[in-house]
Design a protein around this motif. Structure first.
Motif, PDB file in Angstrom:
ATOM      1  N   GLN A 366      -0.116   1.737  -0.912  1.00 46.25           N
ATOM      2  CA  GLN A 366      -1.549   1.576  -1.214  1.00 46.25           C
ATOM      3  C   GLN A 366      -1.884   0.096  -1.439  1.00 46.25           C
ATOM      4  N   ILE A 367      -1.044  -0.581  -2.199  1.00 48.45           N
ATOM      5  CA  ILE A 367      -1.326  -1.992  -2.507  1.00 48.45           C
ATOM      6  C   ILE A 367      -1.165  -2.856  -1.251  1.00 48.45           C
ATOM      7  N   ALA A 368      -0.271  -2.410  -0.347  1.00 51.86           N
ATOM      8  CA  ALA A 368      -0.040  -3.175   0.891  1.00 51.86           C
ATOM      9  C   ALA A 368      -1.258  -3.163   1.823  1.00 51.86           C
ATOM     10  N   MET A 369      -2.175  -2.224   1.593  1.00 46.53           N
ATOM     11  CA  MET A 369      -3.359  -2.127   2.474  1.00 46.53           C
ATOM     12  C   MET A 369      -4.187  -3.413   2.429  1.00 46.53           C
ATOM     13  N   ASP A 370      -4.837  -3.717   3.543  1.00 47.88           N
ATOM     14  CA  ASP A 370      -5.798  -4.833   3.603  1.00 47.88           C
ATOM     15  C   ASP A 370      -5.183  -6.170   3.204  1.00 47.88           C
ATOM     16  N   GLY A 371      -3.922  -6.369   3.540  1.00 49.47           N
ATOM     17  CA  GLY A 371      -3.230  -7.599   3.143  1.00 49.47           C
ATOM     18  C   GLY A 371      -3.935  -8.863   3.627  1.00 49.47           C
ATOM     19  N   SER A 372      -4.565  -8.782   4.808  1.00 49.27           N
ATOM     20  CA  SER A 372      -5.230  -9.984   5.330  1.00 49.27           C
ATOM     21  C   SER A 372      -6.338 -10.448   4.395  1.00 49.27           C
ATOM     22  N   GLU A 418       2.050   3.526   9.043  1.00 51.40           N
ATOM     23  CA  GLU A 418       0.674   3.136   9.361  1.00 51.40           C
ATOM     24  C   GLU A 418       0.259   1.897   8.563  1.00 51.40           C
ATOM     25  N   VAL A 419      -0.163   0.868   9.274  1.00 49.41           N
ATOM     26  CA  VAL A 419      -0.658  -0.342   8.618  1.00 49.41           C
ATOM     27  C   VAL A 419      -2.180  -0.256   8.595  1.00 49.41           C
ATOM     28  N   VAL A 420      -2.751  -0.357   7.401  1.00 48.13           N
ATOM     29  CA  VAL A 420      -4.213  -0.286   7.285  1.00 48.13           C
ATOM     30  C   VAL A 420      -4.725  -1.683   6.954  1.00 48.13           C
ATOM     31  N   ASP A 421      -5.512  -2.234   7.849  1.00 44.22           N
ATOM     32  CA  ASP A 421      -6.006  -3.600   7.633  1.00 44.22           C
ATOM     33  C   ASP A 421      -7.182  -3.833   8.577  1.00 44.22           C
TER      34      ASP A 421
END
Ligand code: NAI
Ligand code: CS2
Length: 488
Positions: A366-372, A418-421
């Motif tokens: 969850q925390i890894a989401m939207d890393g950009s 799945e990478v969410v970004d």
């Protein structure tokens, strides 16, 4: 149907006693997600119990979240917040929500009309970092498709910024005073950022409106803190077990909460200090402290911990290697960049204790989401500081390198993840055809919406990221993190 609207609550559920009919809807909140439910709404609820003036909230989800709005309506706009640590548990009913809206259910005009009610004094937001449609330098991105749509049809806006600008335009046209705009997202100088973006958009739409907004609207900054993980079937089941029936809007979070708010409101505010919020002149030192020490370490653990097979933050804390590396990052690489009077060693220990809470399952994924959207304020700003001082920054370089590993879409076992970004298409196209470690790093560093060109021009930065990336690729994430603390 059994719900909070119809059912008596078990006696242990905490409840305020103020008369709900005294509530006046003075706040429209954009983003009825997990965080707002467990944070600002709770502060507001507690304040209403002791303050003479009872502020009600109209909850709006602009993007997704129709189900939450529907469920809230089904239960008379009541919901519960359960606070859990490894040694405590308590549940509270939240009674200060008065109404709710969703553009796809009620129409955007209904949302705008609610924001134009003359009683509205504050429009607050928890819309995630990407909701601000800005680039890494904090400027409005006029190429963002939502912003382009709002420029083409400003009276039928889609972005949160466009909605705020149009509501302010209508208020001005109708001779109504404006509202204050209160960002509660994890962004440094969040008030400054949203003010900047709202002014940039309104200036493009109508320069006179832009000038009126610049002169009459305030955008207080806030530091917000409480760990509120996304709900899971397990945490929903916990709430059901506590209540004896379902609360689809219920959330489970840690007991800790903190809110530091810049006291700069054009039409007043609730007496949130009665619920322990801090109203101050300058929020920035607190924001930077929290964003770098807490969120910076969260992102470090999210990427490197996920790539080492750790599912939650508390799993990372149970692994001595990650616990020690997290402390090192906080005290040796984040604390020196800060200018706060607080005892940062004590603060680090408080954070590590909160991270160790096994009773809330805060997923690294969850925390890894939207890393950009997160890396600049959580790692890159501190890296710039260290470069200017000639310091090393191996843990921060690891955050960046671990993110680069993560965005390739494989977990620690090599299975698809799945990478969410919002920048995933750019990330994927940068990675296309890149084979060697250095090619991958160079390709990702060329995305200037994330990495400032002047930073990428510094060999010391590029070398540190390449070294961390190569080490992770060669020995794996955990062994690499272990190498960071070797000798301690
Ligand atoms: P969530 O996923 O539960 O809710 C996200 C909310 O943002 C939803 O209400 C959704 O409608 C709205 N949203 C998403 N994209 C949007 C867009 N492009 N425009 C307008 N609205 C949009 O997430 P949660 O946990 O509520 O977190 C939201 C934000 O709150 C975070 O990104 C962070 O900035 C802040 N925050 C979260 C904390 C947490 O522990 N969950 C703690 C401190 C701050
Ligand atoms: C987390 C934050 O999801 C994330 O990126 O780092 O939501 C964190 O839990 C909060 O900021 C704590 O206040």
């Amino acid at each position: 149907m059994t719900s909070l609207a119809t059912q008596a609550l078990p006696s242990q559920i905490l409840q305020t006693t103020y008369d709900r009919s005294e509530l006046k809807t003075r706040i429209v909140h954009l983003g009825f997600g997990a965080f707002h439910r467990g944070h600002m709404a709770l502060y507001n609820e507690l304040t209403n119990e002791t303050a003479a003036d009872k502020w009600g909230i109209c909850e709006v989800n602009l993007v997704g979240g129709e189900d939450a709005i529907e469920a809230l309506r089904q239960q008379d706009h009541l919901y519960t917040v359960t606070e859990k640590s490894d040694s405590s548990l308590s549940t509270r009913l939240i009674r200060c929500v008065t109404s709710s809206l969703h553009p796809t259910m009620d129409g955007m005009q209904a949302v705008l009309e609610a924001m134009c009610d003359e009683d509205i004094r504050i429009v607050s937001l928890t819309i995630t970092e990407k909701g601000y449609c800005s680039d890494a330098s904090g400027e409005l991105n006029f190429n963002n498709p939502f912003i382009q749509g709002d420029l083409e049809d400003p009276q039928n806006p889609k972005s949160a910024l466009g909605v705020i600008v149009e509501a302010l335009r209508l208020r001005r046209e109708r001779g109504l005073a404006p509202f204050s705009v209160l960002s509660c997202d994890n962004i440094p100088e969040n008030g400054h950022l949203i003010g900047n973006c709202v002014k940039a958009l309104s200036n493009r739409i109508d320069a006179e409106l832009g000038a009126w907004i610049a002169q009459n609207v305030s955008f207080p900054s806030t530091m917000v803190d409480r760990i509120v993980p996304a709900m899971t079937p397990e945490s929903h089941a916990e709430v059901t077990a506590i209540l004896g029936f379902e609360d689809p809007c219920g959330i489970v979070c840690e007991p800790f909460r903190q809110w530091v708010v810049e006291d700069n409101f054009v039409k007043g505010r609730p007496q949130w200090e009665q619920a322990d919020a801090m109203l101050v002149g300058d929020v920035l030192p607190y924001e930077e402290m929290k964003l770098r020490m807490l969120n910076g370490t969260h992102s470090f653990l999210a990427y490197s911990g996920f790539m080492a097979g750790h599912e939650t933050i508390s799993d990372c804390m149970a692994d001595e290697v990650f616990a020690k590396a997290a402390r090192k990052l906080m005290l040796e690489e984040q604390a020196p960049t800060l200018r706060v009077p607080d005892d940062l060693e004590k603060y680090a220990d408080l954070l590590l204790g909160r991270f160790a809470n096994t009773s809330i399952r805060h997923r690294t994924w969850q925390i890894a989401m939207d890393g950009s959207q997160k890396l600049p304020q959580r790692a890159l700003d501190s890296i710039r500081f260290h470069i200017s001082k000639g310091n090393s920054f191996v843990c921060l370089a690891t955050s960046v390198a671990a993110w680069m590993t993560y965005v390739q879409g494989k977990d620690s076992k090599g299975e698809a993840n799945e990478v969410v970004d919002p920048l995933l298409p750019e990330i994927q196209s940068a990675l296309e055809g890149k084979k060697t470690n250095d090619e991958v790093v160079d390709a990702l560093l060329s995305i200037n919406k994330i990495f400032y060109p002047e930073l990428v021009a510094q060999a010391v930065f590029v070398d540190a990221v390449k070294s961390a990336y190569g080490s992770i690729a060669e020995r794996g994430s955990r062994a690499h993190v272990q190498s960071l603390i070797a000798g301690e």
